[in-house]
Write an enzyme that holds these catalytic residues in place. Structure first.
Site, short mmCIF file in Angstrom:
data_model
loop_
_atom_site.label_atom_id
_atom_site.label_comp_id
_atom_site.label_asym_id
_atom_site.label_seq_id
_atom_site.Cartn_x
_atom_site.Cartn_y
_atom_site.Cartn_z
N THR A 228 6.07 -6.34 -8.04
CA THR A 228 6.84 -6.75 -9.21
C THR A 228 7.03 -8.27 -9.23
O THR A 228 6.90 -8.90 -10.27
CB THR A 228 8.22 -6.04 -9.19
OG1 THR A 228 7.98 -4.64 -9.07
CG2 THR A 228 9.01 -6.31 -10.46
N GLU A 248 0.91 -3.36 -13.71
CA GLU A 248 1.08 -2.12 -12.95
C GLU A 248 1.72 -2.54 -11.62
O GLU A 248 1.03 -2.94 -10.68
CB GLU A 248 -0.28 -1.45 -12.69
CG GLU A 248 -1.06 -1.06 -13.92
CD GLU A 248 -0.37 0.05 -14.71
OE1 GLU A 248 0.50 0.74 -14.16
OE2 GLU A 248 -0.69 0.19 -15.90
N CYS A 282 1.28 3.06 -4.68
CA CYS A 282 2.33 2.68 -5.63
C CYS A 282 3.07 3.92 -6.13
O CYS A 282 4.26 3.85 -6.40
CB CYS A 282 1.77 1.86 -6.77
SG CYS A 282 0.40 2.62 -7.62
P1 NDP Z 1 0.79 -9.09 -4.56
O1 NDP Z 1 1.51 -8.63 -5.74
O2 NDP Z 1 1.20 -10.37 -3.94
O3 NDP Z 1 -0.78 -9.24 -4.87
C1 NDP Z 1 -1.48 -8.41 -5.77
C2 NDP Z 1 -2.68 -9.19 -6.32
O4 NDP Z 1 -2.24 -10.35 -7.01
C3 NDP Z 1 -3.63 -9.69 -5.25
O5 NDP Z 1 -4.95 -9.68 -5.72
C4 NDP Z 1 -3.14 -11.10 -5.03
O6 NDP Z 1 -4.12 -11.90 -4.47
C5 NDP Z 1 -2.84 -11.52 -6.44
N1 NDP Z 1 -1.92 -12.64 -6.54
C6 NDP Z 1 -1.04 -13.12 -5.62
N2 NDP Z 1 -0.36 -14.16 -6.12
C7 NDP Z 1 -0.80 -14.37 -7.37
C8 NDP Z 1 -0.46 -15.28 -8.41
N3 NDP Z 1 0.49 -16.21 -8.25
N4 NDP Z 1 -1.12 -15.20 -9.57
C9 NDP Z 1 -2.06 -14.27 -9.77
N5 NDP Z 1 -2.42 -13.37 -8.82
C10 NDP Z 1 -1.80 -13.41 -7.64
O7 NDP Z 1 0.84 -7.94 -3.53
P2 NDP Z 1 0.53 -7.94 -2.01
O8 NDP Z 1 -0.86 -7.51 -1.88
O9 NDP Z 1 0.93 -9.22 -1.34
O10 NDP Z 1 1.55 -6.82 -1.54
C11 NDP Z 1 2.95 -7.09 -1.53
C12 NDP Z 1 3.73 -5.89 -1.95
O11 NDP Z 1 3.38 -5.53 -3.28
C13 NDP Z 1 3.43 -4.64 -1.17
O12 NDP Z 1 4.16 -4.63 -0.04
C14 NDP Z 1 3.82 -3.56 -2.13
O13 NDP Z 1 5.19 -3.35 -2.05
C15 NDP Z 1 3.46 -4.14 -3.46
N6 NDP Z 1 2.15 -3.68 -3.95
C16 NDP Z 1 2.14 -2.73 -4.89
C17 NDP Z 1 0.94 -2.25 -5.35
C18 NDP Z 1 0.89 -1.20 -6.36
O14 NDP Z 1 -0.09 -0.46 -6.41
N7 NDP Z 1 1.86 -1.09 -7.23
C19 NDP Z 1 -0.34 -2.73 -4.85
C20 NDP Z 1 -0.21 -3.79 -3.87
C21 NDP Z 1 0.99 -4.22 -3.46
P3 NDP Z 1 -4.22 -12.01 -2.88
O15 NDP Z 1 -4.23 -10.64 -2.31
O16 NDP Z 1 -5.53 -12.67 -2.74
O17 NDP Z 1 -3.02 -12.81 -2.47
#
Ligand code: NDP
Length: 503
Positions: A228, A248, A282
């Site tokens: 989020t 999402e 998720c």
């Molecule tokens: P993030 O929300 O940080 O990352 C998701 C995607 O966004 C990745 O591809 C990431 O790139 C990219 N991203 C990161 N920062 C930016 C930005 N400023 N602008 C645009 N894109 C960006 O999730 P995390 O993977 O770090 O996971 C953290 C937490 O998020 C988890 O612990 C979980 O709670 C939740 N999560 C939920 C998911 C779901 O399915 N709803 C999926 C994944 C995570 P990169 O990975 O290269 O940093």
């Protein structure tokens, strides 16, 4: 052995063309691949190439695109073992889970390809009584170039939920996979390119900055899956250029067990929903609310089933490692806090949190306002609470800021309970089944985000509605002219009185 997040190669800086990062096997630390960190210029270049390719792709018929997409789908299906091995190595999930995930992704490509024409193609709508001389039609046109920012937890299924639907609608896509799963993203893009031969689906790799650059690169929509917090940053970046977004985000999905439920089935579903994919789902089950009449039976049943289930690196493991190092700290914090505030671990507990593997942990008597109940844990843990009745269960289920998925177990009251839960999706007497039904929209409310992937809504998400009114014959009552007479005004008022004046 050390935990193994993706990491920049030494000396490399984001934005520098030569900069690279390694993706690592989270179970062993082995390097799976080395990928460029694409900066703003490379991302803009990819979007420009995609825009050119989109001219060709959007000009094809739905039937043409269906052939390409189904050929791609068949390629993935034939090379499933290769993809599953890569998923196991780069993300850590058990091979059989990888196969299941990819299979569902393939099914979504097929559905999107086969239904796009019917859902999006031009169709007639009623012009209404006042405009009876018009033929009214609507079609859903592609937006152009869609940026897809994917997560690592379902590195095939989740991005395909946006990519397949955006492509089937006639868009080109620039895909930025998570820094933890770039090799899987590259595999998907490469197999598509082998089939289509033009840069309709392209890959950009890197870390958060690359995703942020994609938001600012002039794409026509961004589909983001992740946390989020990052979703808010994505939205803020997109706001600068009025780029629309689908978010999402995470969830804190509840599972409700009514007094008349099949308790064994509910316990099985709760355990799998909480612990499969090491809890990194998720729509994973993170909270369970059980009717007091079956509470003891449920806790005994889930405890029995959890015994013997363990997370390890072996080939027979049903639970893999925690993919992201930082997540282990989150899981530990939630468990420690729950125990410190009076909760009890009937399975697992503080000692269950290892360096990279977390053992199944089932917590009871945890206060509702604790982190383990309110925040996304994203680990193989679950809280169970006893409730007086399903009214209390629904109130507690609706008591977090999230609203992604939910599950209800009840023989007679499933539908009535499901309708009262504030969530984008709910499964009755099974778990997470909605995600595997391609005709159902997928997405959440509140902190879980907005917009929909999958189903007709998921196709329309990557389009704009194009309405056309064609005059078939001159109107009896000319309204849109300065020649409109007083008599015409009176007739119009009389018609409106007849049509709408009653009631
Ligand atoms: P993030 O929300 O940080 O990352 C998701 C995607 O966004 C990745 O591809 C990431 O790139 C990219 N991203 C990161 N920062 C930016 C930005 N400023 N602008 C645009 N894109 C960006 O999730 P995390 O993977 O770090 O996971 C953290 C937490 O998020 C988890 O612990 C979980 O709670 C939740 N999560 C939920 C998911 C779901 O399915 N709803 C999926 C994944 C995570 P990169 O990975 O290269 O940093």
């Amino acid at each position: 052995m050390t935990q193994a997040p993706a990491r920049p190669s030494s000396g490399s800086e984001p934005g520098n063309e030569a900069a690279t990062f390694e993706s690592l096997n989270p179970a062993t630390g082995e390097v799976v691949g080395i990928f460029p960190i694409h900066g703003e210029a490379e991302v803009r270049h990819a979007v420009a190439r995609a825009r050119k390719a989109a001219e060709w792709w959007s000009g094809l018929t739905f039937k043409d695109r269906k052939v390409y997409l189904n050929t791609w789908k068949a390629t993935i299906a034939r090379r499933l073992p290769e993809l599953a091995d890569l998923m196991r190595r780069e993300m850590g999930k058990p091979r059989s889970d990888a196969v299941m995930e990819a299979t569902l992704g393939i099914d979504h490509i097929a559905w999107a390809a086969n239904h796009a024409g019917k859902v999006l193609g031009r169709h007639r709508v009623s012009p209404g009584m006042l405009m009876v001389n018009q033929a009214a039609t609507v079609e859903f046109r592609p937006l152009g170039v869609v940026g897809v920012i994917g997560p690592w937890n379902y590195p095939v299924f989740t991005p395909l939920g946006s990519i397949a639907y955006a492509l089937a609608a006639g868009n080109a896509v620039v895909f930025k996979p998570s820094e933890h799963t770039p090799a899987i993203g590259e595999w998907l893009v490469r197999t598509f390119s082998e089939v289509v031969g033009r840069p309709v689906l392209q890959l950009v790799t890197g870390q958060g900055e690359t995703g942020a650059a994609l938001c600012r690169a002039g794409v026509d929509k961004v589909a983001f899956t992740g946390s989020t917090g990052t979703g808010k940053r994505v939205m803020a970046a997109c706001a600068e250029t009025l780029t629309p977004v689908v978010i999402e985000a995470g969830g804190k999905d509840p599972l409700l067990v009514d007094a008349d439920a099949d308790v064994a089935a509910a316990a099985d579903a709760a355990l799998w929903g909480a612990c499969s994919n090491a809890g990194q789902t998720c729509t994973g089950v993170e909270r369970v609310y059980v009717h007091e009449r079956v509470y003891d039976e449920f806790v005994a049943e889930i405890t029995r089933r959890a015994e013997g289930l363990s997370a390890h690196a072996g080939d027979d493991s049903k639970i893999g490692p925690i993919t992201m190092e930082s997540q282990v700290g989150v899981i530990r914090r939630h468990i420690d806090d729950a125990l410190a505030r009076g909760g009890r671990a009937v399975v697992g507990g503080a000692h269950a949190v290892g360096e990279r593997f977390v053992q199944p942990t089932i917590l009871v008597d945890v206060p509702e306002d604790s982190a383990a109940v309110q925040e996304e844990t994203f680990g193989p843990t679950v809280t169970i609470a006893k409730v007086r009745d399903m009214d209390e269960a629904v109130a507690l289920a609706n008591g977090t800021a999230y609203g992604l998925g939910a599950t209800v177990f009840s023989k007679d009251n499933g539908m009535a309970i499901a309708e009262r839960i504030r969530s984008g999706m709910t499964a009755i007497n099974s778990v997470i089944s909605f995600a595997a039904i391609p005709s159902l929209p997928f997405g959440g409310v509140g902190d879980s985000g907005f917009g929909r992937i999958h189903g007709p809504e998921g196709l329309k998400e990557f389009t704009y509605a194009k309405a056309i009114a064609r005059q078939r014959f001159k109107p009896a009552l000319a309204l849109t002219t300065f020649e409109r007479t007083e008599k015409a005004d009176k007739r119009l008022a009389a018609i409106v009185r007849t049509l709408h004046g009653r009631g």
